[in-house]
Design a protein around this motif. Structure first.
Motif, PDB file in Angstrom:
ATOM      1  N   SER A 258       0.850  -1.498   0.239  1.00 37.27           N
ATOM      2  CA  SER A 258       0.436  -0.392   0.030  1.00 37.27           C
ATOM      3  C   SER A 258       1.410   0.720  -0.342  1.00 37.27           C
ATOM      4  N   ARG A 259       0.380   2.480  -1.010  1.00 35.96           N
ATOM      5  CA  ARG A 259       0.964   3.424  -1.099  1.00 35.96           C
ATOM      6  C   ARG A 259       0.680   4.862  -0.831  1.00 35.96           C
ATOM      7  N   ASP A 260      -0.634   4.270  -0.028  1.00 34.47           N
ATOM      8  CA  ASP A 260      -1.721   5.715   0.871  1.00 34.47           C
ATOM      9  C   ASP A 260      -1.565   5.095   2.010  1.00 34.47           C
TER      10      ASP A 260
END
Length: 506
Positions: A258-260
Motif C-alpha cells: 500500500s502506497r497510500d
C-alpha cells in the motif's frame, strides 16, 4: 500369521563415506522463520533445524554459519554485525558475539517457544507463545517475568519506546500495556479469527494482522481498531518501508503493498504457492523469506522483485534415474524435471496440468525416446511418447476420480492404483490392452506403491497394513491378500531379487 521384517543394514567398512550436497533449492532447503537487515546489504536469516545464514550483498549470495545448533529458531535480533540473539522452540535463547560462527545458550525458558526478542543495548524484552514477557537489563544474563495472558497463545508483541505496547493472540485477543509490559489489559475488541503479528505503522498507528488477510489498525494505542482485508490468505508478516509503504506477505506466496497509508492495496509479488514466514525492511530494501528456503527481495520499495533463492519451490514426490546421467523428478503443481547430466542441471517439462503428480513409469518405446506415464490427484493420468516433450490424457483420466498414487507398465501386466481401493490392470504390453478393475477393496483402503519381483509376481501395498500379492500366468491374474496384522500406513515397497525386499511406512 504373516510377519514382515523391517530391515536396515549399515556397513561403515563396506561403503565409501560420502557427503550429501543440497542442489535444490539454493542456498538451502530449510524453512526460514525470521530475518533481520542490519544495514542495507547485510541480512541475517534463521529458521528450522538450526538454519542460520547471512548475506553481505542484499541476499544475492549467502554463507551458512557453522553454529552447530539443530534447534528450530523462531526469532532473531542482532544489535550489530557481531552481537545477536536467537530464540528457539523449546525455550533456549542463544547469543553470539562473533557474527554467528558460535552461539552459546544465554538463557533457557523450559517448555516455552521464544517468538520475539528486542533490545536497546543490553535492555529489552523477549516473549513466548505461552504468554510470558521476559524483561532484562543485562542482555538476558538475568531477567524478570511478567504474564501477558495465561488463556491464549501469543503470536507477536510490540512495545514502543514510550513504554506502550500491543500483543496479539491466536484466538483473536488483543492485549495492551502502558508501562513497558509490567501489566497488561485485554482489549474489548477481539478479532474474529487468529492473529499472527503486530507491527508499528508510524508514531501513532499500530497494526495487528492474521487470518484470511485480516489487518486492523489502531491510532489510539489499542483502544479502537479499524479492520480491512489484504487479500484472502493468512498474513504472516507486515512491515513499513522508509518511504511509508506498508508491505504485507502471506502464506500463499503473495506480497501486497500500500502506497497510500493502507487505504488501497496492490499485489506486488505473486506466483509461488509457498508460505512467507518473515520479512524485514531497511531503506528501500525489502527482504522476505519462508517455506522451503524461498527468498525474495526488492531494492526499490516493492516496485520490482527478484528471487534470492533458486530451484523448484514445490513439493517433490518421486525421483528415478534410468542410468547415472538420466533422471526424472515429479511433484506438486504438475512438476516434471529431467536431467541428462547426473543431476547437475534440471529442465522443467510442461505436463499440461497443475495437479499433484504422485508416481511415474518410464519405458523405452523403440523410437529412440522414452515413454512416460504419470499419475496424480483426482484421476490424473498422462502419457508421453517423446520423453516428456508432449503429453496427452491416458485411459484412466476419464474413468477414475480418485487420487492415483502408483503406476507400473510391463511387457505382460500393467497396474494403476490409488485412493479408496482404486486398482486397475491391463494385460497388454505397456498398458495397450483395455483396462479393468482389479479386485474389490474397501473405500477405506488407499494404495501407495507397487513393485514386481518377476514378470509374473508383484506386490501392492497401502493403508491399514494392506499387502496384495499378484500372480500372472498364461494371461490370467490371481491375487493373495497377505496384509500385515498391524494397521500401519505402508508407503513403499522394493525388492532387490525374487526373495529379498523391504516395505516401509508410517
Amino acid at each position: 500369521m504373516k510377519i514382515l521384517h523391517f530391515l536396515l543394514f549399515l556397513s561403515v567398512a563396506g561403503f565409501p563415506q560420502t557427503a550429501w550436497e543440497v542442489i535444490n533449492p539454493l542456498p538451502q532447503e530449510k524453512t526460514i522463520n525470521a530475518v533481520q537487515i542490519i544495514k542495507d546489504s547485510l541480512v541475517y536469516a534463521a529458521g528450522e533445524n538450526g538454519a542460520f545464514l547471512h548475506s553481505n550483498d542484499y541476499g544475492i549470495t549467502w554463507q551458512r554459519k557453522p553454529q552447530g545448533v539443530e534447534k528450530t529458531f523462531l526469532s532473531i535480533y542482532f544489535a550489530d554485525e557481531m552481537t545477536g540473539w536467537l530464540g528457539a522452540g523449546g525455550g533456549e535463547m542463544y547469543r553470539t558475539t562473533d557474527g554467528g560462527y558460535n552461539f552459546n545458550v544465554v538463557q533457557t525458558f523450559p517448555g516455552r517457544d521464544i517468538i520475539k526478542i528486542k533490545l536497546n543495548g543490553n535492555s529489552g524484552y523477549a516473549c513466548s507463545r505461552e504468554g510470558e514477557l521476559y524483561r532484562t537489563n543485562d542482555g538476558f544474563s538475568t531477567y524478570t517475568v511478567r504474564v501477558i495472558t495465561n488463556t491464549e497463545v501469543i503470536s507477536d508483541i510490540l512495545i514502543r519506546e514510550n513504554g506502550k505496547g500491543v500483543a496479539a493472540g491466536e484466538d483473536g485477543g488483543i492485549y495492551t500495556t502502558a508501562n513497558e509490559g509490567e501489566t497488561w489489559v485485554k482489549s474489548a475488541y477481539t478479532a474474529q479469527g487468529p492473529l499472527y503479528g503486530v507491527t508499528k505503522i508510524d508514531n501513532n498507528r499500530t497494526a495487528v494482522y492474521g487470518f484470511n488477510g485480516y489487518l486492523a489498525v489502531s491510532s489510539d494505542e489499542g483502544v479502537n481498531w479499524i479492520a480491512q482485508n489484504v487479500g484472502n490468505s493468512n498474513l504472516s508478516s507486515v512491515e513499513v518501508t522508509a518511504g511509508g509503504e506498508i508491505v504485507a506477505a502471506n502464506v500463499t506466496g503473495e506480497i501486497y503493498i500500500s502506497r497510500d497509508a493502507g487505504i488501497t492495496w496492490e499485489v506486488s509479488l505473486s506466483g509461488d504457492d509457498v508460505s512467507y514466514r518473515g520479512m524485514a525492511v531497511s531503506g528501500n530494501f525489502i527482504f522476505a523469506a519462508g517455506e522451503y528456503g524461498v527468498m525474495s527481495a526488492s531494492t526499490n520499495n516493492g516496485t520490482d522483485w527478484s528471487y534470492r533463492s533458486t530451484g523448484s519451490r514445490v513439493r517433490l514426490n518421486r525421483i528415478r534415474f534410468i542410468d547415472p546421467d538420466y533422471g526424472f523428478i515429479i511433484g506438486d503443481k504438475g512438476l516434471l524435471l529431467v536431467t541428462s547430466d547426473g543431476g547437475n542441471t534440471w529442465e522443467k517439462k510442461n505436463t499440461g496440468t497443475t495437479k499433484e503428480l504422485f508416481d511415474f513409469h518410464l519405458f523405452k518405446n523403440g523410437q529412440g525416446a522414452f515413454g512416460i506415464w504419470l499419475v496424480g490427484a483426482n484421476g490424473t493420468h498422462l502419457q508421453s511418447s517423446d520423453t516428456g516433450k508432449t503429453f496427452k490424457n491416458g485411459a484412466m483420466a476419464a474413468v477414475v476420480g480418485q487420487n492415483l498414487r502408483t503406476v507400473f507398465m510391463g511387457d505382460n501386466l500393467s497396474r494403476i492404483a490409488g485412493d479408496a481401493g482404486t486398482s486397475y490392470e491391463s494385460l497388454g504390453r505397456w498398458g495397450s490392452a483395455g483396462w479393468r478393475k482389479a479386485g474389490n477393496y474397501g473405500s477405506n483402503i488407499n494404495f501407495y506403491d507397487f513393485w514386481p519381483t518377476t514378470p509374473s509376481i508383484g506386490f501392492l501395498v497401502g493403508s491399514q497394513g494392506t499387502i496384495i500379492r499378484y500372480f500372472y500366468y498364461f494371461r490370467a491374474v490371481a491375487q493373495e491378500n497377505i496384509s500385515w496384522e498391524v494397521p500401519y500406513e505402508l508407503r513403499s515397497v522394493f525388492f532387490i531379487d525374487q526373495k529379498f525386499g523391504w516395505i516401509v511406512g508410517e
